[in-house]
Design a protein around this motif. Structure first.
Motif, short mmCIF file in Angstrom:
data_model
loop_
_atom_site.label_atom_id
_atom_site.label_comp_id
_atom_site.label_asym_id
_atom_site.label_seq_id
_atom_site.Cartn_x
_atom_site.Cartn_y
_atom_site.Cartn_z
N ALA A 104 -8.75 -8.00 8.67
CA ALA A 104 -8.42 -8.74 7.45
C ALA A 104 -6.91 -8.79 7.25
O ALA A 104 -6.36 -9.83 6.89
N ALA A 105 -6.22 -7.68 7.52
CA ALA A 105 -4.77 -7.64 7.36
C ALA A 105 -4.10 -8.58 8.35
O ALA A 105 -3.12 -9.25 8.02
N GLY A 106 -4.65 -8.66 9.57
CA GLY A 106 -4.10 -9.56 10.58
C GLY A 106 -4.21 -11.01 10.16
O GLY A 106 -3.27 -11.78 10.31
N ARG A 107 -5.37 -11.36 9.59
CA ARG A 107 -5.56 -12.75 9.14
C ARG A 107 -4.60 -13.07 8.01
O ARG A 107 -4.03 -14.16 7.97
N LYS A 108 -4.38 -12.12 7.10
CA LYS A 108 -3.49 -12.34 5.96
C LYS A 108 -2.05 -12.52 6.45
O LYS A 108 -1.33 -13.40 5.99
N ALA A 109 -1.64 -11.68 7.42
CA ALA A 109 -0.27 -11.75 7.94
C ALA A 109 -0.01 -13.10 8.60
O ALA A 109 1.08 -13.65 8.50
N GLU A 110 -1.02 -13.64 9.28
CA GLU A 110 -0.84 -14.94 9.93
C GLU A 110 -0.67 -16.05 8.91
O GLU A 110 0.09 -16.98 9.12
N LYS A 111 -1.39 -15.93 7.81
CA LYS A 111 -1.30 -16.97 6.78
C LYS A 111 0.07 -16.97 6.12
O LYS A 111 0.69 -18.00 5.96
N THR A 112 0.54 -15.79 5.70
CA THR A 112 1.79 -15.71 4.95
C THR A 112 2.91 -15.27 5.88
O THR A 112 3.52 -14.25 5.71
N SER A 113 3.17 -16.10 6.89
CA SER A 113 4.24 -15.80 7.84
C SER A 113 5.59 -15.93 7.14
O SER A 113 5.82 -16.84 6.35
N ALA A 114 6.50 -15.01 7.43
CA ALA A 114 7.81 -14.99 6.77
C ALA A 114 8.85 -15.76 7.58
O ALA A 114 10.01 -15.41 7.58
#
Ligand SMILES: [Zn+2]
Length: 135
Positions: A104-114
């Motif tokens: 779940a954390a991996g999916r979130k990180a991909e969405k909100t890329s900095a």
């Protein structure tokens, strides 16, 4: 005419191996494969002997199905019923929960890329990218 479809690939975490019912025949076959003496096989969790006709035993998936362990005989071994329950509760379930959190954390990180946007520059003092002012 050739039609090219553009499909957005969804990122789906790998599903756990489906649990197939363990047939009586397969259960006994796995026990026999692991026998070290007549009707005795070592428990794959505690190492103590499991007696085929006297003890309560189960077929344990050494790598849990929920952790993508395959449902094949080489991933299976007899274990005391009590040892199996203990492993499920103390090792497998916490690991499965952690794997789910990580996915779940991996999916979130991909969405909100900095990633910086095109028209921006790095402001070290602010520790972030600042959009350039129009001239
Ligand atoms: Zn045991």
């Amino acid at each position: 005419m050739i039609r090219i479809e553009h499909r957005e690939e969804a990122i789906i975490p790998p599903a756990p191996t489906p649990r197939r019912p363990m047939s009586q025949r397969r259960r006994q076959a796995i026990f026999s494969e692991n026998c070290t003496a007549h009707n005795i096989a070592p428990c794959c969790l505690c190492g103590d002997p499991v007696h085929r006709h006297e003890d309560q035993w189960i077929i344990e998936h050494k790598r849990a199905l929920g952790l993508l362990g395959p449902d094949i005989n080489t991933n299976c071994a007899p274990a005391h019923a009590a040892c199996g329950l203990k492993k499920t509760a103390e090792q497998d379930l916490p690991r499965i929960a952690k794997a789910k959190r990580q996915a779940a954390a991996g999916r979130k990180a991909e969405k909100t890329s900095a990633r910086p946007c095109f028209n921006s520059r790095l402001r070290l003092a602010a520790r972030r990218y600042i959009r350039n002012e129009p001239p």
